[in-house]
Design an enzyme around this catalytic site. Structure first.
Site, PDB file in Angstrom:
ATOM      1  CB  SER A  27      -7.783   4.004   2.576  1.00  0.00           C
ATOM      2  OG  SER A  27      -7.266   3.324   3.540  1.00  0.00           O
TER       3      SER A  27
ATOM      4  CE  LYS B 234      -3.569   2.129   2.811  1.00  0.00           C
ATOM      5  NZ  LYS B 234      -4.684   2.533   3.809  1.00  0.00           N
TER       6      LYS B 234
ATOM      7  CB  SER C 192      -8.296   1.232   5.345  1.00  0.00           C
ATOM      8  OG  SER C 192      -8.832   2.241   5.146  1.00  0.00           O
TER       9      SER C 192
HETATM   10  N1  GLN Z   1     -13.175   5.275   7.066  1.00  0.00           N
HETATM   11  C1  GLN Z   1     -12.652   4.947   8.067  1.00  0.00           C
HETATM   12  C2  GLN Z   1     -11.699   6.382   6.988  1.00  0.00           C
HETATM   13  O1  GLN Z   1     -12.540   7.209   6.540  1.00  0.00           O
HETATM   14  C3  GLN Z   1     -11.843   4.403   7.655  1.00  0.00           C
HETATM   15  C4  GLN Z   1     -10.095   4.465   7.421  1.00  0.00           C
HETATM   16  C5  GLN Z   1      -9.313   3.493   7.431  1.00  0.00           C
HETATM   17  O2  GLN Z   1      -8.982   2.728   8.262  1.00  0.00           O
HETATM   18  N2  GLN Z   1      -7.420   4.131   6.858  1.00  0.00           N
HETATM   19  O3  GLN Z   1     -11.309   7.062   8.233  1.00  0.00           O
END
Ligand code: GLN
Length: 497
Positions: free
Chosen positions: A153, A78, A177
């Site tokens: 994400s 990632k 994420s």
């Molecule tokens: N969807 C969550 C957010 O927008 C989690 C994002 C993540 O785990 N990096 O913060």
């Protein structure tokens, strides 16, 4: 199940590499070809020469008789982990051309294990989001349906694994994420206990929540990848001082007697019927395998949303203050004075979602609001963790949905941030409590989009979580189903057999 037996499975790759049937270089080239031919936008940076140099080194180690583990196995990182050589962008314009002078701890560990880096995967900017639409490099398409989001994400990592562009991928999870894109792309993704994986070199979003995570088709492969990623690191002050573990050690344990907690709060009004049907069937399967389903209560579940969306932006606003046009990355070309340079640099460098969070975070930390929002959120965080401690007194794992719906269409909810935040309801609590949690493929919902089932475990009980997922995967084949984007051509692993 034979049809897909080798589809990206580490076991198949291992055998092919160890027997000399395929070289690490040939294997890497096959995946690089697939990446080049793919139009999912799953990768931000690919540098074939660097990949092939690592593969050459792996081949030299194999030639010297080394075997096993991840030696010669290709994987994708990632683009939130910094890497020497490949760009490290966090999917932000701010870091569009940034090349790190060092490797993140995770990258370092995996390289030492002999894994071969295929490149950097797309994600939401600074990992803020759950749809991968908030990437400066554009959205990732879901391999099951190009019109749909990949989730986020870690959408690039999920799409890459699902489409057979990489057998394994690293991810991160701050509030869901790894689990949510794994669910939406039909792969397995595990977030360990907070502190398991070093955050050194992981571009920070919300430091008290950020945790390195692993993605693969199966729980078994996730166990291997996570094992190579995890371990104490003195460079991360929140790293857990625990001995290294083999997360595969409980994989074969039968599920007889396992107590699976089913929280009523995870099955309320907001859950789409198609997702509910898949999760219900998954629970029935666990029961069939010998588990006992036990009703548990997690009364503070809904409060995870306001708590998280105060704490995460607060930490983000602090972490992102380092992007000032001086220390890293982008700097505005024209400005009147220093203050103007800061303002223009940040206005140009950050996308709308990141700006929204910096504003929220700065607000909740400001004088007069700190007590009203930030401190209250911290208290809620503790109460949520207490709910889980209480539940784990009577169950071994907790099961439920990952996301209230299957992947929606790209663009469909882009103007509705609150709706996006609300759809994190099932993943945020484990993050706030620092608990390990995973998503495993459990079926398909509306429009044939994949649905994952979530398992949450006790602190540091990843081996048990992976055991439950592995047993589920021995009895089902959801994790082996291939999306059209991958099925058009047999994945490299299958051909390697
Ligand atoms: N969807 C969550 C957010 O927008 C989690 C994002 C993540 O785990 N990096 O913060």
């Amino acid at each position: 199940m034979d049809r897909v037996a080798g589809a990206g499975s580490l076991r198949a790759l291992r055998e092919a590499l160890d027997s000399g049937e395929i070289t690490a270089q040939t294997l890497a080239r096959r995946y690089l070809d697939r990446i080049a031919a793919s139009d999912l936008n799953a990768f931000i940076d690919v540098q074939p020469e660097l990949t092939l140099a690592q593969a050459r080194e792996a081949d030299a180690r194999l030639a010297r008789g080394e075997r096993g583990g991840l030696l010669g196995v290709p994987l994708a990182h990632k683009d939130i982990y910094v890497t020497r050589g490949w760009r490290s962008t966090a999917a932000s314009r701010m870091l569009e051309n940034y090349v790190s002078p060092f490797d993140a701890a995770v990258v370092e560990r995996l390289a030492a294990a002999g894994a071969v880096c295929l490149g950097k995967t797309n994600c939401d900017e600074f990992a803020m989001g759950g749809s991968n639409e908030h990437s400066y490099f554009g959205p990732v398409h879901n391999p099951w349906d190009r019109a749909a989001i990949s989730g986020g994400s870690s959408g690039g990592s999920a799409a890459a694994v699902a489409a057979g562009l990489a057998p394994l991928a690293t991810a991160t999870d701050t509030g869901g994420s790894v689990r949510q894109p794994a669910s939406m792309c039909g792969v397995t993704g595990v977030k360990p206990t907070y502190g398991r994986v070093s955050r050194h070199g992981m571009i920070a979003f919300a430091s008290s929540l950020d945790q390195g995570a692993a993605m693969a088709r199966s729980a078994e492969d996730c166990a291997v990848l996570l094992g190579a990623m995890a371990g104490f690191d003195a460079r991360d002050s929140t790293s857990a001082e625990r001995p290294d573990e083999d997360f595969r050690r409980e994989l074969e344990r039968p599920l007889e007697g396992l107590r699976v907690g089913v929280p009523a709060e995870f099955f309320g009004d907001g859950l789409s019927p198609d997702v509910r049907a898949v999760v219900d069937a998954g629970l029935a399967k666990l029961h069939e395998l010998g588990a006992r389903l036990v009703e548990v209560s997690l009364p503070r579940t809904e409060l995870a949303i306001p708590a998280y969306y105060v704490i995460a932006p607060a930490e983000a606003s602090s972490n992102l203050s380092r992007f000032d046009g001086v220390r890293y990355g982008h700097r505005a070309a024209q400005y009147a004075d220093l203050e103007d340079m800061y303002m223009r640099t940040r206005a140009e460098g950050f996308g709308p979602e990141v700006k929204r969070r910096v504003l929220i975070g700065t607000y909740v930390l400001s004088h007069g609001y700190y007590d009203a929002y930030y401190l209250q959120a911290q208290k809620l965080r503790r109460l949520i963790a207490d709910d889980y401690s209480a539940a784990f007194a009577s169950v071994d794992v907790i099961a439920g949905p990952v996301s209230p719906s299957v992947a929606w269409n790209i663009g469909e909810r882009i103007d509705d941030p609150v709706r996006n935040y609300l759809s994190d309801i099932y993943t945020l609590p484990a993050s706030l409590a620092g608990l390990p949690a995973l998503s495993m493929p459990a079926g398909f919902g509306e429009r044939g989009h994949p649905v994952g089932m979530q398992l949450i475990g006790r602190w540091f009980d990843e081996a048990r979580l992976l055991n439950v997922a592995h047993q589920f995967q021995q009895a089902t084949d959801w994790h082996l189903r291939l999306p059209p984007a991958a099925a058009s051509e047999e994945p490299a692993a299958a051909r390697a057999q």
